[in-house]
Motif scaffolding. Structure first.
Motif, PDB file in Angstrom:
ATOM      1  N   TRP A  12       0.877  -1.157  -0.054  1.00 39.07           N
ATOM      2  CA  TRP A  12      -0.038  -0.106   0.091  1.00 39.07           C
ATOM      3  C   TRP A  12       0.912   1.162   0.040  1.00 39.07           C
ATOM      4  N   PRO A  13       0.669   2.074  -1.072  1.00 42.48           N
ATOM      5  CA  PRO A  13       1.597   3.368  -0.978  1.00 42.48           C
ATOM      6  C   PRO A  13       1.418   4.524  -0.074  1.00 42.48           C
ATOM      7  N   PRO A  17       6.318   3.041   1.259  1.00 47.89           N
ATOM      8  CA  PRO A  17       7.112   2.084   1.649  1.00 47.89           C
ATOM      9  C   PRO A  17       8.638   2.495   1.006  1.00 47.89           C
ATOM     10  N   GLU A  18       8.584   2.895  -0.313  1.00 42.37           N
ATOM     11  CA  GLU A  18       9.920   3.142  -1.010  1.00 42.37           C
ATOM     12  C   GLU A  18      10.628   4.221  -0.211  1.00 42.37           C
ATOM     13  N   GLN A  19       9.986   5.516   0.102  1.00 44.88           N
ATOM     14  CA  GLN A  19      10.763   6.554   0.886  1.00 44.88           C
ATOM     15  C   GLN A  19      11.123   5.812   2.325  1.00 44.88           C
ATOM     16  N   VAL A  56      14.456  -6.786   6.764  1.00 49.79           N
ATOM     17  CA  VAL A  56      13.592  -5.621   7.106  1.00 49.79           C
ATOM     18  C   VAL A  56      12.402  -5.601   6.125  1.00 49.79           C
ATOM     19  N   PRO A  57      11.081  -6.238   6.518  1.00 48.76           N
ATOM     20  CA  PRO A  57      10.076  -5.908   5.602  1.00 48.76           C
ATOM     21  C   PRO A  57       9.430  -4.674   5.556  1.00 48.76           C
ATOM     22  N   VAL A  58       9.115  -4.057   4.488  1.00 50.20           N
ATOM     23  CA  VAL A  58       8.647  -2.691   4.525  1.00 50.20           C
ATOM     24  C   VAL A  58       7.432  -2.708   3.573  1.00 50.20           C
ATOM     25  N   ILE A  59       6.559  -3.722   3.706  1.00 53.60           N
ATOM     26  CA  ILE A  59       5.582  -4.188   2.828  1.00 53.60           C
ATOM     27  C   ILE A  59       4.040  -4.166   3.437  1.00 53.60           C
ATOM     28  N   THR A  60       3.098  -3.783   2.949  1.00 52.02           N
ATOM     29  CA  THR A  60       1.796  -3.580   3.809  1.00 52.02           C
ATOM     30  C   THR A  60       0.638  -3.953   2.742  1.00 52.02           C
ATOM     31  N   MET A  61      -0.065  -4.627   3.401  1.00 54.53           N
ATOM     32  CA  MET A  61      -1.421  -5.330   2.763  1.00 54.53           C
ATOM     33  C   MET A  61      -1.140  -5.883   1.450  1.00 54.53           C
ATOM     34  N   ASN A 192       4.326   6.596   8.319  1.00 50.57           N
ATOM     35  CA  ASN A 192       4.825   7.300   6.953  1.00 50.57           C
ATOM     36  C   ASN A 192       6.381   7.688   7.057  1.00 50.57           C
ATOM     37  N   ALA A 193       7.177   7.945   5.952  1.00 47.78           N
ATOM     38  CA  ALA A 193       8.612   8.347   6.117  1.00 47.78           C
ATOM     39  C   ALA A 193       8.683   9.552   7.057  1.00 47.78           C
ATOM     40  N   ASP A 194       7.771  10.549   7.050  1.00 48.04           N
ATOM     41  CA  ASP A 194       7.844  11.926   7.908  1.00 48.04           C
ATOM     42  C   ASP A 194       8.128  11.426   9.333  1.00 48.04           C
ATOM     43  N   GLU A 195       7.582  10.517   9.579  1.00 41.16           N
ATOM     44  CA  GLU A 195       7.596  10.408  11.092  1.00 41.16           C
ATOM     45  C   GLU A 195       8.929   9.848  11.496  1.00 41.16           C
ATOM     46  N   PHE A 196       9.984   9.747  10.661  1.00 45.45           N
ATOM     47  CA  PHE A 196      11.279   9.465  11.324  1.00 45.45           C
ATOM     48  C   PHE A 196      11.892  10.829  11.660  1.00 45.45           C
ATOM     49  N   ALA A 197      11.115  11.810  11.484  1.00 42.75           N
ATOM     50  CA  ALA A 197      11.586  13.233  12.092  1.00 42.75           C
ATOM     51  C   ALA A 197      11.375  13.285  13.336  1.00 42.75           C
ATOM     52  N   VAL A 198      10.717  12.298  13.976  1.00 43.71           N
ATOM     53  CA  VAL A 198      10.526  12.284  15.528  1.00 43.71           C
ATOM     54  C   VAL A 198      11.717  11.635  15.816  1.00 43.71           C
ATOM     55  N   PRO A 199      12.535  12.375  16.755  1.00 48.33           N
ATOM     56  CA  PRO A 199      13.611  11.749  17.015  1.00 48.33           C
ATOM     57  C   PRO A 199      13.565  10.555  17.969  1.00 48.33           C
TER      58      PRO A 199
END
Length: 214
Positions: A12-13, A17-19, A56-61, A192-199
């Motif tokens: 699911w995009p 997943p790619e980012q 590391v799987p980064v795959i949904t649904m 999503n990838a943006d949440e990696f901004a939370v330290p």
């Protein structure tokens, strides 16, 4: 020799997943890993999958072929580490109970969708969560079916605000476990990838993946 990691992304995009896979690649590379990044479950069919120290799987649904799943499960049972986050690891293959047995949990709901909640660190003595205090988080608050054998490192507490009757439920957010000879790490954070901004979120995932590696 550097440790070898495989990151497979897809599904699911909405979970980027790619980012997210590329963010994880950066986290691992700065820890000295030799990283292979690829798309789809076909990555798990590699006859040499068990040679990777971390998967590391980064795959949904999505769905997975029987041979791919058997190869993945065998690799972890034999000692390859497994680590991941949010729905890209614990909502990957909904019909595959062997996979869920390995990961230690399966997403079932996120009442209220994107909301504010608190992540409570329950094991500040563990190297994965050491130095991390309880922190506020805004994302999907995952309601999960979880294995009682998990070693839980952080939790969140639900209220009745978005679904009556679940108020007071304390739900694991971060855990680690063993599966055969392999180590397994999971964090429910990371929609999503943006949440990696939370330290705190990024640090826990980085440490957890490094811990899981053979």
């Amino acid at each position: 020799m550097p440790k070898k990691a495989l990151i497979a992304w897809g599904g699911w995009p909405g979970h980027t997943p790619e980012q997210s896979a590329k963010v994880v690649r950066s986290l691992l590379e700065r820890n000295g890993f030799d990283v292979t990044l690829g798309e789809g479950t076909v990555m798990f069919a590699d006859p040499k999958l068990a040679s990777f120290d971390l998967i590391v799987p980064v795959i949904t649904m999505s769905t997975i072929e029987k041979a791919e799943l058997q190869n993945l499960v065998l690799a972890v049972r034999q000692g390859s580490g497994l680590g991941g986050f949010h729905g890209t690891m614990c909502d990957s293959f909904r019909s595959e109970t062997d996979y869920q047995f390995m990961t230690g949990g399966q997403w079932v709901a996120h009442p209220g969708d994107i909301i504010d909640y608190t992540v409570a660190v329950t094991r500040p003595d563990d190297p994965i969560t050491s130095g991390v205090s309880d922190f506020a988080y805004r994302s999907e608050q995952y309601y999960m079916h979880v294995d009682p054998g998990n070693e839980v490192l952080a939790t969140t507490t639900f209220t009745d605000a978005h679904f009556p009757g679940i108020g007071g439920v304390v739900m694991p957010v971060v855990w680690k476990r063993r599966y055969g000879a392999g180590k397994v790490f999971y964090s429910a954070l990371g929609h999503n990838a943006d949440e990696f901004a939370v330290p705190e979120m990024a640090l826990i995932v980085e440490r957890g993946l490094v811990w899981a590696a053979r």
